[in-house]
Structure formats: C-alpha cells, structure tokens
Write an enzyme that holds these catalytic residues in place. Structure first.
Site, PDB file in Angstrom:
ATOM      1  N   CYS A   1      -6.453  -5.980  -7.492  1.00 22.84           N
ATOM      2  CA  CYS A   1      -6.260  -5.549  -6.110  1.00 22.84           C
ATOM      3  C   CYS A   1      -5.661  -6.664  -5.254  1.00 22.84           C
ATOM      4  O   CYS A   1      -5.107  -6.395  -4.190  1.00 22.84           O
ATOM      5  CB  CYS A   1      -7.572  -5.039  -5.519  1.00 22.84           C
ATOM      6  SG  CYS A   1      -8.957  -6.169  -5.663  1.00 22.84           S
ATOM      7  N   HIS A   2      -5.726  -7.911  -5.729  1.00 19.21           N
ATOM      8  CA  HIS A   2      -5.124  -9.024  -4.986  1.00 19.21           C
ATOM      9  C   HIS A   2      -3.598  -8.929  -4.964  1.00 19.21           C
ATOM     10  O   HIS A   2      -2.958  -9.585  -4.146  1.00 19.21           O
ATOM     11  CB  HIS A   2      -5.572 -10.374  -5.578  1.00 19.21           C
ATOM     12  CG  HIS A   2      -5.186 -10.594  -6.996  1.00 19.21           C
ATOM     13  ND1 HIS A   2      -5.918 -10.073  -8.057  1.00 19.21           N
ATOM     14  CD2 HIS A   2      -4.136 -11.250  -7.552  1.00 19.21           C
ATOM     15  CE1 HIS A   2      -5.329 -10.430  -9.198  1.00 19.21           C
ATOM     16  NE2 HIS A   2      -4.252 -11.136  -8.918  1.00 19.21           N
TER      17      HIS A   2
ATOM     18  N   GLU B   1      -0.637 -16.900  -9.939  1.00 18.46           N
ATOM     19  CA  GLU B   1       0.138 -16.015 -10.804  1.00 18.46           C
ATOM     20  C   GLU B   1       1.641 -16.267 -10.688  1.00 18.46           C
ATOM     21  O   GLU B   1       2.373 -16.060 -11.642  1.00 18.46           O
ATOM     22  CB  GLU B   1      -0.174 -14.549 -10.502  1.00 18.46           C
ATOM     23  CG  GLU B   1      -1.549 -14.140 -10.968  1.00 18.46           C
ATOM     24  CD  GLU B   1      -1.798 -12.643 -10.856  1.00 18.46           C
ATOM     25  OE1 GLU B   1      -0.890 -11.891 -10.435  1.00 18.46           O
ATOM     26  OE2 GLU B   1      -2.911 -12.218 -11.204  1.00 18.46           O
TER      27      GLU B   1
ATOM     28  N   ASN C   1     -12.521  -1.612  -4.878  1.00 18.63           N
ATOM     29  CA  ASN C   1     -12.343  -1.920  -6.295  1.00 18.63           C
ATOM     30  C   ASN C   1     -13.556  -2.700  -6.809  1.00 18.63           C
ATOM     31  O   ASN C   1     -13.844  -3.785  -6.312  1.00 18.63           O
ATOM     32  CB  ASN C   1     -11.060  -2.741  -6.469  1.00 18.63           C
ATOM     33  CG  ASN C   1     -10.865  -3.267  -7.865  1.00 18.63           C
ATOM     34  OD1 ASN C   1     -11.453  -2.778  -8.824  1.00 18.63           O
ATOM     35  ND2 ASN C   1     -10.033  -4.281  -7.979  1.00 18.63           N
TER      36      ASN C   1
ATOM     37  N   TYR D   1       0.844  -1.194   0.000  1.00 18.42           N
ATOM     38  CA  TYR D   1       0.000   0.000   0.000  1.00 18.42           C
ATOM     39  C   TYR D   1       0.884   1.250   0.000  1.00 18.42           C
ATOM     40  O   TYR D   1       0.592   2.224  -0.688  1.00 18.42           O
ATOM     41  CB  TYR D   1      -0.929   0.001   1.215  1.00 18.42           C
ATOM     42  CG  TYR D   1      -1.896  -1.148   1.205  1.00 18.42           C
ATOM     43  CD1 TYR D   1      -3.043  -1.106   0.425  1.00 18.42           C
ATOM     44  CD2 TYR D   1      -1.656  -2.293   1.962  1.00 18.42           C
ATOM     45  CE1 TYR D   1      -3.929  -2.168   0.396  1.00 18.42           C
ATOM     46  CE2 TYR D   1      -2.536  -3.363   1.942  1.00 18.42           C
ATOM     47  CZ  TYR D   1      -3.670  -3.297   1.151  1.00 18.42           C
ATOM     48  OH  TYR D   1      -4.536  -4.365   1.123  1.00 18.42           O
TER      49      TYR D   1
END
Length: 163
Positions: A127-128, A154, A119, A96
């Site tokens: 946002c993950h 990912e 979001n 953040y």
C-alpha cells in the site's frame, strides 16, 4: 487459532500475525488501524519462518516479489483493492485514481483510498506504492516518513523525496 511474533526491521518493529498458520497481519508500531494486541493470539515464532526469510531478503534488496500464502480478511471490495496493490511492480507507484480505473470504477478513488488504509498486511501488500493524483504522498497507516523511506528504498534513491 491466531499466533503472533514481533521482528525487527529497518522500519521499526513489525508484528506478524497468523491465523491457522497463514499470515493475516503485518503491523508497524503506531500504525493507524492497528488492531488491539489482545487480538493477535499467542506469541509463537513457529508460523513465521518463511515470512521472516522473505522480509529479510526484501530489506536486503534481494527480493522484489513476495510469494507467501496470505489471508486477507476484509470486505470483497477491500480484498479486490488489496489484490490490485499486489500488481504494482516493485519501485513503481500508482495513484488512487489509477487503481480505481483498473477496478473499472473511475469514481471510486476515495473508496480505494479507504480500503488501502485498512490493508492488514503492510509492505508485503504494498500500500506504500499508492500516491496522490498530484504525485505527492498522501496518507499512510505507518506514517508518511516510513512511506517515503520505503519508496526511496525501492527506487534505490535514499534521500530523495516526493514532496
């Protein structure tokens, strides 16, 4: 005019919402800040063929960057944060604080977190990929377990956890 469709995914059912044919929402089951169902408009798969195609390719590991028209409804600050989320590369994370720095306001990490939590187009606006300053997982509207699974997916490292 709003329309919606519910599709299956490896992360549970996803509700897609379009306004005038443009994607404006992607919500997970039991997602925090999920709008009431009655605001999603009529059930219609019509506007979602390209969204479904790209999500299918993403979940198959064949797509890393979405190229969809999006309507991100929010405050100017929220939209700026959401635009910044789209700059985080596939398989990477940012804190953040790093996002606040990128926005030119290092003291805004809490505000960035609040915008991140609102979001409206999860997964596609990633946002993950935002983590806490310590490198651990912090809040996620879809739940920390889903966040961990998305990050593991990912990174190609299913089973490894960050916390």
């Amino acid at each position: 005019m709003k329309q919606h469709a519910v599709i299956d995914s490896p992360y549970g059912a996803l509700t897609l919402v379009a306004e005038d044919g443009v994607l404006c929402g992607l919500y997970m089951t039991d997602q925090r800040h999920r709008p009431p169902e009655e605001t999603f408009g009529t059930a219609d798969d019509g506007p979602f063929a390209q969204v479904e195609e790209q999500l299918t390719a993403y979940f198959a590991g064949e797509l890393k960057d979405f190229s969809l028209d999006l309507r991100l409804n929010g405050t100017p600050f929220q939209r700026t944060v959401w635009d910044q989320l789209r700059e985080i590369p596939y398989g990477e994370t940012r804190t953040y604080g790093e996002l606040a720095d990128a926005l030119g306001n290092p003291a805004a990490s809490r505000a960035v977190g609040l915008a991140n939590g609102r979001n409206p187009i999860g997964i596609i606006v990633p946002c993950h990929r935002v983590i806490g300053a310590s490198g651990g997982l912090t809040g996620y509207g879809g739940g920390l377990e889903r966040k961990q699974r998305l990050l593991d997916f990912e990174r190609g490292s299913a089973g490894r956890t960050l916390f």
